[in-house]
Design a protein around this motif. Structure first.
Motif, PDB file in Angstrom:
ATOM      1  N   LEU A 245     -15.733-124.650 105.703  1.00  0.00           N
ATOM      2  CA  LEU A 245     -15.342-124.215 107.034  1.00  0.00           C
ATOM      3  C   LEU A 245     -14.566-125.319 107.758  1.00  0.00           C
ATOM      4  O   LEU A 245     -14.649-126.499 107.398  1.00  0.00           O
ATOM      5  N   PRO A 246     -13.800-124.966 108.796  1.00  0.00           N
ATOM      6  CA  PRO A 246     -12.970-125.955 109.497  1.00  0.00           C
ATOM      7  C   PRO A 246     -13.756-127.124 110.083  1.00  0.00           C
ATOM      8  O   PRO A 246     -13.206-128.224 110.238  1.00  0.00           O
ATOM      9  N   ASP A 247     -15.040-126.935 110.393  1.00  0.00           N
ATOM     10  CA  ASP A 247     -15.825-128.038 110.957  1.00  0.00           C
ATOM     11  C   ASP A 247     -16.415-128.941 109.878  1.00  0.00           C
ATOM     12  O   ASP A 247     -17.185-129.864 110.181  1.00  0.00           O
ATOM     13  N   GLY A 248     -16.051-128.702 108.613  1.00  0.00           N
ATOM     14  CA  GLY A 248     -16.521-129.552 107.517  1.00  0.00           C
ATOM     15  C   GLY A 248     -17.814-129.103 106.882  1.00  0.00           C
ATOM     16  O   GLY A 248     -18.261-129.708 105.907  1.00  0.00           O
ATOM     17  N   THR A 249     -18.453-128.070 107.427  1.00  0.00           N
ATOM     18  CA  THR A 249     -19.669-127.548 106.814  1.00  0.00           C
ATOM     19  C   THR A 249     -19.297-126.481 105.778  1.00  0.00           C
ATOM     20  O   THR A 249     -18.130-126.128 105.616  1.00  0.00           O
ATOM     21  N   LEU A 324     -24.148-132.928 101.207  1.00  0.00           N
ATOM     22  CA  LEU A 324     -24.568-132.270 102.443  1.00  0.00           C
ATOM     23  C   LEU A 324     -25.322-133.266 103.320  1.00  0.00           C
ATOM     24  O   LEU A 324     -25.931-134.209 102.826  1.00  0.00           O
ATOM     25  N   GLY A 325     -25.273-133.008 104.607  1.00  0.00           N
ATOM     26  CA  GLY A 325     -26.035-133.851 105.525  1.00  0.00           C
ATOM     27  C   GLY A 325     -25.283-135.080 105.983  1.00  0.00           C
ATOM     28  O   GLY A 325     -25.821-135.895 106.730  1.00  0.00           O
ATOM     29  N   ALA A 329     -17.221-135.355 109.812  1.00  0.00           N
ATOM     30  CA  ALA A 329     -15.916-135.904 109.464  1.00  0.00           C
ATOM     31  C   ALA A 329     -15.833-136.234 107.980  1.00  0.00           C
ATOM     32  O   ALA A 329     -14.766-136.208 107.383  1.00  0.00           O
ATOM     33  N   ASP A 330     -16.985-136.561 107.361  1.00  0.00           N
ATOM     34  CA  ASP A 330     -16.984-136.935 105.949  1.00  0.00           C
ATOM     35  C   ASP A 330     -17.285-135.765 105.023  1.00  0.00           C
ATOM     36  O   ASP A 330     -17.051-135.853 103.824  1.00  0.00           O
ATOM     37  N   ALA A 331     -17.817-134.694 105.566  1.00  0.00           N
ATOM     38  CA  ALA A 331     -18.329-133.624 104.706  1.00  0.00           C
ATOM     39  C   ALA A 331     -17.237-132.937 103.909  1.00  0.00           C
ATOM     40  O   ALA A 331     -17.497-132.334 102.886  1.00  0.00           O
TER      41      ALA A 331
END
Length: 339
Positions: A245-249, A324-325, A329-331
């Motif tokens: 997803l766009p938020d990195g999740t 995960l976790g 920004a790094d995901a």
């Protein structure tokens, strides 16, 4: 008795020639049929199991029902005959084939014959074949697929090709050759786009159908079989379908089949893994079953992805795991993975 040795190897079927070879002559066969101890399937072919095929109780029932027509064709045509098309693929134990398969065979002389009792007799042509079960032969995977794809619906055809790639029974080049060969067969025009959809990362026909349902809904997964790790590097699982997803999740989807996920031990493992993923953060896991794939699943995923602002083609899938976790920004960044 030799009957108990021969028939189980042939899905419970046996030919008149084989019965003659063990001393069960025509009058004896006639008495056994009258007594209900043998079932005549077609001329010269008998079933030793008197229970109707669809009512039999065995763990491999669907595979049995797919392989049985192949043996009907081979035994009806006799030694030297060749299993072709879907029958050959069934004997190769390819997953994803239709539930109902028509007996299809090339006779020993290679000539076309009129259909008999539902058995289709094909011409041999330039087929590549190999020995199978003694005196019988089987078409190569490439030739079998070339003939068989036009006899399947898209979901089954792609699932079968996925399985061939996944099990390494065929390569991408083999599929390309089969596609070229298929151009000479009937009912192939509609199948041309299907050959480009094969993906050996799908590990079951259900996963293949799920992927196709997502493609049809214009939400193609960003990756398949995504390996996910916890922040401490612990292996949390390998996920069937995944969208970044766009938020990195991640939006993660598991397709649950009864054979793999229905056993109590599997239910426990699935719950443990789901709890670990939820605890790690950075993802949302959804689970679907076969009945969801062409209705509920695409609708739910489309709504969630639209709400998240996801669009296709924005993730560079290089086949690496993700942690995960981590900070959002790094995901998005894949990390090296050591098995």
């Amino acid at each position: 008795m030799q009957l108990d040795v021969i028939a189980p190897r042939q899905e419970g079927l046996i030919s008149a020639t084989q019965l003659d070879g063990i001393g069960v002559d025509a009058p004896w066969r006639y008495r056994l049929v009258r007594q209900g101890r043998l079932i005549r399937v077609t001329q010269g072919v008998y079933d030793t199991d008197v229970v109707p095929p669809a009512q039999r109780s065995r763990p491999d029932l669907l595979d049995h029902l797919r392989r049985r027509p192949a043996w009907i064709g081979l035994l009806a045509a006799g030694p030297g005959s060749t299993a072709v098309g879907l029958c050959a693929l069934a004997l190769y134990k390819v997953k994803g084939l239709p539930r109902t398969i028509r007996p299809e065979v090339v006779a020993p002389d290679g000539r076309w014959r009129p259909a008999r009792d539902g058995i289709a007799f094909r011409k041999s042509g330039d087929m590549v074949t190999g020995r199978f079960a003694g005196d019988f032969r089987i078409a190569s995977v490439t030739d079998a697929l070339a003939l068989g794809v036009g006899q399947m619906c898209r979901d089954d055809a792609v699932a079968a090709m996925d399985d061939l790639l996944h099990t390494r029974s065929a390569t991408a080049d083999d599929l390309a050759r089969a596609h070229d060969l298929a151009r000479g067969h009937r009912d192939v025009e509609a199948t041309h786009p299907w050959w480009r959809l094969a993906d050996g990362r799908s590990e079951s026909p259900l996963e293949s159908v799920a992927r196709l349902a997502c493609l049809d809904a214009e939400i193609p997964p960003d990756t398949l079989q995504l390996v996910v790790l916890g922040a401490d590097g612990a292996h949390l699982g390998r996920i069937d379908l995944a969208w970044r997803l766009p938020d990195g999740t991640w939006l993660l989807v598991e397709v649950d089949g009864v054979e793999v996920h229905g056993a109590p031990g599997a239910v426990f493992r699935d719950r443990t893994r789901q709890n670990a993923l939820a605890s790690a953060g950075g993802s949302r896991l959804l689970r679907f079953t076969a009945k969801d794939l062409r209705g509920r699943m695409p609708k739910i995923l489309t709504a969630l992805l639209r709400e998240a602002g996801w669009t296709p083609g924005n993730y560079d899938d290089i086949g690496q795991p993700t942690i995960l976790g981590r900070a959002v920004a790094d995901a998005a960044s894949p990390v090296p993975f050591e098995a």
